[in-house]
Design a protein around this motif. Structure first.
Motif, PDB file in Angstrom:
ATOM      1  N   PHE A   1    -130.582  41.347  68.113  1.00 54.66           N
ATOM      2  CA  PHE A   1    -129.315  42.379  68.176  1.00 54.66           C
ATOM      3  C   PHE A   1    -128.364  41.474  67.481  1.00 54.66           C
ATOM      4  O   PHE A   1    -127.506  43.044  66.975  1.00 54.66           O
ATOM      5  N   ARG A   2    -127.990  40.942  67.530  1.00 52.29           N
ATOM      6  CA  ARG A   2    -126.502  40.323  66.940  1.00 52.29           C
ATOM      7  C   ARG A   2    -126.500  40.110  65.993  1.00 52.29           C
ATOM      8  O   ARG A   2    -125.281  40.951  64.791  1.00 52.29           O
ATOM      9  N   VAL A   3    -127.543  39.614  65.073  1.00 52.90           N
ATOM     10  CA  VAL A   3    -127.646  39.559  63.686  1.00 52.90           C
ATOM     11  C   VAL A   3    -127.823  40.779  63.108  1.00 52.90           C
ATOM     12  O   VAL A   3    -127.361  41.468  61.947  1.00 52.90           O
ATOM     13  N   GLY A   4    -128.830  41.681  63.675  1.00 54.54           N
ATOM     14  CA  GLY A   4    -128.673  42.711  63.461  1.00 54.54           C
ATOM     15  C   GLY A   4    -127.502  43.920  63.203  1.00 54.54           C
ATOM     16  O   GLY A   4    -127.009  44.670  62.592  1.00 54.54           O
ATOM     17  N   SER A   5    -126.830  43.879  64.394  1.00 60.88           N
ATOM     18  CA  SER A   5    -125.266  44.692  64.473  1.00 60.88           C
ATOM     19  C   SER A   5    -124.588  43.971  63.305  1.00 60.88           C
ATOM     20  O   SER A   5    -124.202  45.250  62.480  1.00 60.88           O
ATOM     21  N   ILE A   6    -124.188  42.788  62.883  1.00 58.72           N
ATOM     22  CA  ILE A   6    -123.767  42.840  61.949  1.00 58.72           C
ATOM     23  C   ILE A   6    -123.878  43.328  60.369  1.00 58.72           C
ATOM     24  O   ILE A   6    -123.314  43.355  59.801  1.00 58.72           O
ATOM     25  N   VAL A   7    -125.645  42.860  60.331  1.00 58.34           N
ATOM     26  CA  VAL A   7    -125.348  43.106  58.942  1.00 58.34           C
ATOM     27  C   VAL A   7    -125.851  45.190  58.784  1.00 58.34           C
ATOM     28  O   VAL A   7    -125.967  45.606  57.612  1.00 58.34           O
ATOM     29  N   LEU A   8    -126.504  46.025  59.896  1.00 56.20           N
ATOM     30  CA  LEU A   8    -125.452  47.289  59.758  1.00 56.20           C
ATOM     31  C   LEU A   8    -124.251  47.681  59.231  1.00 56.20           C
ATOM     32  O   LEU A   8    -124.560  48.315  58.345  1.00 56.20           O
ATOM     33  N   VAL A   9    -123.221  47.103  60.027  1.00 55.47           N
ATOM     34  CA  VAL A   9    -122.105  47.087  60.341  1.00 55.47           C
ATOM     35  C   VAL A   9    -121.716  46.598  57.973  1.00 55.47           C
ATOM     36  O   VAL A   9    -121.092  47.054  57.167  1.00 55.47           O
ATOM     37  N   LEU A  10    -122.173  45.593  57.824  1.00 59.75           N
ATOM     38  CA  LEU A  10    -121.840  45.073  56.719  1.00 59.75           C
ATOM     39  C   LEU A  10    -122.814  45.971  55.478  1.00 59.75           C
ATOM     40  O   LEU A  10    -121.725  46.280  53.976  1.00 59.75           O
ATOM     41  N   HIS A  11    -123.636  46.764  55.411  1.00 59.81           N
ATOM     42  CA  HIS A  11    -124.050  47.425  54.990  1.00 59.81           C
ATOM     43  C   HIS A  11    -123.506  48.535  54.742  1.00 59.81           C
ATOM     44  O   HIS A  11    -123.574  49.259  53.261  1.00 59.81           O
ATOM     45  N   ASP A  12    -123.388  49.754  55.961  1.00 65.66           N
ATOM     46  CA  ASP A  12    -123.243  51.216  56.050  1.00 65.66           C
ATOM     47  C   ASP A  12    -121.685  50.742  55.067  1.00 65.66           C
ATOM     48  O   ASP A  12    -120.974  51.921  55.193  1.00 65.66           O
ATOM     49  N   VAL A  13    -120.793  50.205  55.225  1.00 60.69           N
ATOM     50  CA  VAL A  13    -118.915  50.537  55.133  1.00 60.69           C
ATOM     51  C   VAL A  13    -118.829  50.539  53.439  1.00 60.69           C
ATOM     52  O   VAL A  13    -118.403  51.122  52.938  1.00 60.69           O
ATOM     53  N   SER A  14    -119.882  49.614  52.543  1.00 59.37           N
ATOM     54  CA  SER A  14    -120.023  50.014  51.011  1.00 59.37           C
ATOM     55  C   SER A  14    -120.858  51.660  50.929  1.00 59.37           C
ATOM     56  O   SER A  14    -120.458  51.919  49.828  1.00 59.37           O
ATOM     57  N   ASP A  15    -121.601  52.504  51.740  1.00 57.17           N
ATOM     58  CA  ASP A  15    -122.148  53.585  51.343  1.00 57.17           C
ATOM     59  C   ASP A  15    -121.549  54.226  51.884  1.00 57.17           C
ATOM     60  O   ASP A  15    -120.731  56.005  51.041  1.00 57.17           O
ATOM     61  N   ILE A  16    -119.804  53.875  52.746  1.00 65.04           N
ATOM     62  CA  ILE A  16    -119.025  55.174  52.854  1.00 65.04           C
ATOM     63  C   ILE A  16    -117.827  55.142  51.597  1.00 65.04           C
ATOM     64  O   ILE A  16    -117.611  56.852  51.077  1.00 65.04           O
ATOM     65  N   PHE A  17    -117.662  54.519  50.931  1.00 61.43           N
ATOM     66  CA  PHE A  17    -116.967  54.319  49.684  1.00 61.43           C
ATOM     67  C   PHE A  17    -117.990  54.965  48.548  1.00 61.43           C
ATOM     68  O   PHE A  17    -117.446  55.572  47.870  1.00 61.43           O
TER      69      PHE A  17
END
Length: 235
Positions: free
Chosen positions: A111-127
């Motif tokens: 869960f901990r790793v997955g949560s950070i990976v989710l944030v890392l990836h979705d930030v770029s998609d916002i731009f």
């Protein structure tokens, strides 16, 4: 804090069913009440009737694409905000070594790793989706700036932080917590890291495509070109 983590209960999975129903309903309502009107105002700022038929028909084709990007922007923004609200106060949010405190007795081992990976990836998609909205509405400057932020965030988060912090932690930091006599731990270790490395390879391929688009953008003096992934794409 990790001391407060608990194993999920059966009723917790009802949230999955709720999300599966809520997301399509939310998109339908937003498309009907918000995105359709927003797309028309953005793409036809002077009114549709004053445009020639060919130009009008060409622009109207952008409305479904505008609505699609608007929904994606809404979704990615919501997931990033939710993930940050859940994780930013946790000690492992900025400290990858803390991923493994209490492992393997954590409630959800990834869960901990997955949560950070989710944030890392979705930030770029916002731009990226924001850049598409600007392009569909005719704002080349806004599209260029946002695409530049997309490329910058992609490079820093997915090609620097992701491999040198996240994968390094899942490959090296976890070793001292592994029970080598437990074959399940070994299987989990290799399976999890194989998936993360595969994701990194995909990132490298997409970065090559992004670099091609940046090259074409420079040749076109800053104007965002068509999507390099497909010659038939008329974005």
């Amino acid at each position: 804090m990790w001391e407060a983590e608990s194993h999920p209960q059966w009723q917790d999975y009802s949230l999955v069913c709720f999300a599966a129903l809520a997301c399509p309903l939310a998109r339908f309502l937003l498309d009907s009440c918000v995105f359709q009107r927003l797309a028309e105002r953005a793409i036809f700022p002077d009114g549709e009737n004053n445009l020639k038929k060919i130009v009008r028909d060409s622009r109207r084709k952008k409305i479904p694409k505008f609505m699609e990007s608007a929904w994606k922007l809404t979704y990615y923004t919501a997931t990033v905000v939710l993930a940050l609200l859940v994780t930013y106060k946790e000690p492992w949010f900025g400290n990858t070594n803390a991923f493994w405190h209490g492992w393997p007795n954590q409630s959800l081992k990834s869960f901990r790793v997955g949560s950070i990976v989710l944030v890392l990836h979705d930030v770029s998609d916002i731009f990226l989706e924001s850049a598409k909205l600007c392009k569909y509405s005719g704002s080349e400057l806004g599209a260029s700036v946002l695409f530049g932020l997309f490329a910058l965030s992609w490079g820093l988060l997915r090609l620097v932080y992701f491999p040198f912090w996240i994968i390094r932690s899942t490959s090296l930091d976890i070793i001292e917590h592994l029970d080598k006599s437990n074959p399940l731990h070994t299987i989990q270790y290799y399976a999890f890291n194989t998936l993360l490395l595969t994701l990194l390879i995909i990132h490298i391929y997409w970065w090559w495509l992004i670099c091609r688009m940046i090259s074409r953008q420079l040749q076109l003096q800053g104007r965002i070109p068509d999507d390099v992934r497909s010659d038939s794409d008329d974005d």
